[in-house]
Write an enzyme that holds these catalytic residues in place. Structure first.
Site, PDB file in Angstrom:
ATOM      1  N   PHE A  79       0.826  -1.204   0.000  1.00 56.24           N
ATOM      2  CA  PHE A  79       0.000   0.000   0.000  1.00 56.24           C
ATOM      3  C   PHE A  79       0.863   1.257   0.000  1.00 56.24           C
ATOM      4  O   PHE A  79       0.782   2.074   0.912  1.00 56.24           O
ATOM      5  CB  PHE A  79      -0.922  -0.003   1.227  1.00 56.24           C
ATOM      6  CG  PHE A  79      -1.724  -1.269   1.382  1.00 56.24           C
ATOM      7  CD1 PHE A  79      -2.807  -1.532   0.545  1.00 56.24           C
ATOM      8  CD2 PHE A  79      -1.382  -2.210   2.343  1.00 56.24           C
ATOM      9  CE1 PHE A  79      -3.543  -2.711   0.674  1.00 56.24           C
ATOM     10  CE2 PHE A  79      -2.117  -3.395   2.482  1.00 56.24           C
ATOM     11  CZ  PHE A  79      -3.201  -3.648   1.647  1.00 56.24           C
ATOM     12  N   SER A 134       3.775  -3.693  18.262  1.00 54.92           N
ATOM     13  CA  SER A 134       4.484  -2.410  18.379  1.00 54.92           C
ATOM     14  C   SER A 134       4.611  -1.886  19.823  1.00 54.92           C
ATOM     15  O   SER A 134       5.720  -1.564  20.259  1.00 54.92           O
ATOM     16  CB  SER A 134       3.810  -1.398  17.448  1.00 54.92           C
ATOM     17  OG  SER A 134       4.195  -0.108  17.743  1.00 54.92           O
ATOM     18  N   ASP A 167       3.204   3.689   9.998  1.00 49.05           N
ATOM     19  CA  ASP A 167       2.215   3.174   9.028  1.00 49.05           C
ATOM     20  C   ASP A 167       1.653   1.838   9.539  1.00 49.05           C
ATOM     21  O   ASP A 167       1.415   0.916   8.789  1.00 49.05           O
ATOM     22  CB  ASP A 167       2.880   2.992   7.647  1.00 49.05           C
ATOM     23  CG  ASP A 167       1.885   2.780   6.523  1.00 49.05           C
ATOM     24  OD1 ASP A 167       0.704   3.168   6.671  1.00 49.05           O
ATOM     25  OD2 ASP A 167       2.299   2.243   5.476  1.00 49.05           O
ATOM     26  N   HIS A 187      -4.170   1.679  12.002  1.00 53.22           N
ATOM     27  CA  HIS A 187      -4.705   3.007  11.682  1.00 53.22           C
ATOM     28  C   HIS A 187      -5.917   3.374  12.524  1.00 53.22           C
ATOM     29  O   HIS A 187      -6.518   4.422  12.323  1.00 53.22           O
ATOM     30  CB  HIS A 187      -5.046   3.085  10.190  1.00 53.22           C
ATOM     31  CG  HIS A 187      -3.836   3.175   9.302  1.00 53.22           C
ATOM     32  ND1 HIS A 187      -2.617   2.634   9.651  1.00 53.22           N
ATOM     33  CD2 HIS A 187      -3.650   3.760   8.088  1.00 53.22           C
ATOM     34  CE1 HIS A 187      -1.756   2.869   8.674  1.00 53.22           C
ATOM     35  NE2 HIS A 187      -2.354   3.552   7.721  1.00 53.22           N
ATOM     36  N   ARG A 221      -1.133   5.395  20.111  1.00 54.29           N
ATOM     37  CA  ARG A 221      -0.146   4.682  20.921  1.00 54.29           C
ATOM     38  C   ARG A 221       1.204   4.590  20.213  1.00 54.29           C
ATOM     39  O   ARG A 221       2.255   4.743  20.832  1.00 54.29           O
ATOM     40  CB  ARG A 221      -0.654   3.297  21.314  1.00 54.29           C
ATOM     41  CG  ARG A 221       0.089   2.767  22.526  1.00 54.29           C
ATOM     42  CD  ARG A 221      -0.755   1.914  23.408  1.00 54.29           C
ATOM     43  NE  ARG A 221      -1.302   0.796  22.651  1.00 54.29           N
ATOM     44  CZ  ARG A 221      -1.469  -0.418  23.155  1.00 54.29           C
ATOM     45  NH1 ARG A 221      -1.101  -0.688  24.386  1.00 54.29           N
ATOM     46  NH2 ARG A 221      -2.002  -1.364  22.439  1.00 54.29           N
ATOM     47  N   HIS A 235       2.100   8.116   7.390  1.00 60.46           N
ATOM     48  CA  HIS A 235       1.376   7.781   6.161  1.00 60.46           C
ATOM     49  C   HIS A 235      -0.132   7.834   6.371  1.00 60.46           C
ATOM     50  O   HIS A 235      -0.614   7.744   7.489  1.00 60.46           O
ATOM     51  CB  HIS A 235       1.774   6.377   5.664  1.00 60.46           C
ATOM     52  CG  HIS A 235       1.447   6.169   4.224  1.00 60.46           C
ATOM     53  ND1 HIS A 235       0.856   5.031   3.737  1.00 60.46           N
ATOM     54  CD2 HIS A 235       1.622   7.000   3.147  1.00 60.46           C
ATOM     55  CE1 HIS A 235       0.710   5.143   2.425  1.00 60.46           C
ATOM     56  NE2 HIS A 235       1.157   6.330   2.049  1.00 60.46           N
ATOM     57  N   ASP A 236      -0.861   7.999   5.276  1.00 58.80           N
ATOM     58  CA  ASP A 236      -2.329   8.002   5.269  1.00 58.80           C
ATOM     59  C   ASP A 236      -2.920   9.169   6.055  1.00 58.80           C
ATOM     60  O   ASP A 236      -3.917   9.011   6.766  1.00 58.80           O
ATOM     61  CB  ASP A 236      -2.867   6.648   5.752  1.00 58.80           C
ATOM     62  CG  ASP A 236      -2.357   5.503   4.901  1.00 58.80           C
ATOM     63  OD1 ASP A 236      -2.543   5.548   3.679  1.00 58.80           O
ATOM     64  OD2 ASP A 236      -1.713   4.582   5.448  1.00 58.80           O
TER      65      ASP A 236
END
Ligand code: SAH
Ligand code: MG
Length: 211
Positions: free
Chosen positions: A20, A127, A144, A147, A154, A172-173
């Protein structure tokens, strides 16, 4: 500004990889990481959310060009939107033995064939869990991963403190208009500005900021 350009063969691998990351935004990642190494030489890069390794190839190539490494963090079980029944689901990425997504084999394949095994270190895990134990300062951070509101905020809170002074944060996004996509990446971008990060560039939904 860096004068080097990305090796054609590696860039072709990035463009061909599954994932993506639009090509113009991937190219912007490469430039941003080059600049980060010029600003903060020697330090490592970290990416949260590698999926099948597409953004990883652009960033891993930049790490290779600067004799540093990219830590590519992902639990490889996919985000909410990658699960069955959601918009970004690919059934062939499901491990049939356990009925769960596993993007790690495809990721490894992407990185191997791009010639980046020495420059990309996969960190396979959740993560916030990895973040609890992380101590290494970063020249460059790319967010990224998940989402949703909770995961995005966090990740911001967990990882941005590790960016060295003068280092780079990419998100991103980021969609200022809610009609274009979800809010959380945009919210953490606003948080970064509020926390004193300075915006250097916007390319598509990618934002490049400096600490
Ligand atoms: N950068 C990729 C796309 C990333 S998609 C590309 O260029 O194609 C988001 C990724 O974030 C997914 O692979 C998902 O597994 C990962 N992710 C989501 N939540 C996570 C978490 N809590 N810990 C680790 N990885 C996570
Ligand atoms: Mg993305």
């Amino acid at each position: 500004m860096p004068t080097r350009s990305m090796p054609d063969k590696i860039r072709e691998a990035a463009v061909a990889a599954r994932g993506f990351m639009p090509t113009n935004e991937g190219d912007a990642l490469w430039v941003a990481a080059q600049e980060a190494s010029a600003d903060v030489p020697g330090l490592a890069y970290l990416e949260i959310g590698s999926y099948c390794g597409k953004s990883t190839v652009w960033l891993g190539a930049a790490a290779q060009a600067n004799a540093t490494v990219l830590f590519a963090l992902d639990h490889h079980r996919g985000s909410e939107e990658n699960q069955a029944g959601w918009e970004h689901h690919d059934a062939d990425l499901v491990d049939p033995r356990i009925g769960r997504l596993d993007t790690l084999p495809t990721f490894r394949d992407t990185i191997y064939h791009a010639g980046l095994d020495d420059s990309v270190v996969a960190v396979v895990g959740d993560s916030p869990t990895v973040g609890r134990f992380w101590k290494t300062p970063l020249a460059f951070l790319f967010i990224d991963g998940g989402h949703g509101s909770e995961p995005a905020h966090r990740d911001y809170e967990t990882w941005t403190p590790h960016i060295a002074a003068g280092g780079t944060l990419c998100i991103h996004d980021v969609f200022p208009d809610p009609a274009d996509g979800g809010r959380p990446p945009y919210e953490i971008y606003l948080r970064a500005l509020d926390d004193g990060f300075v915006e250097r560039r916007a390319v598509g939904s990618l934002r490049v900021l400096t600490r």
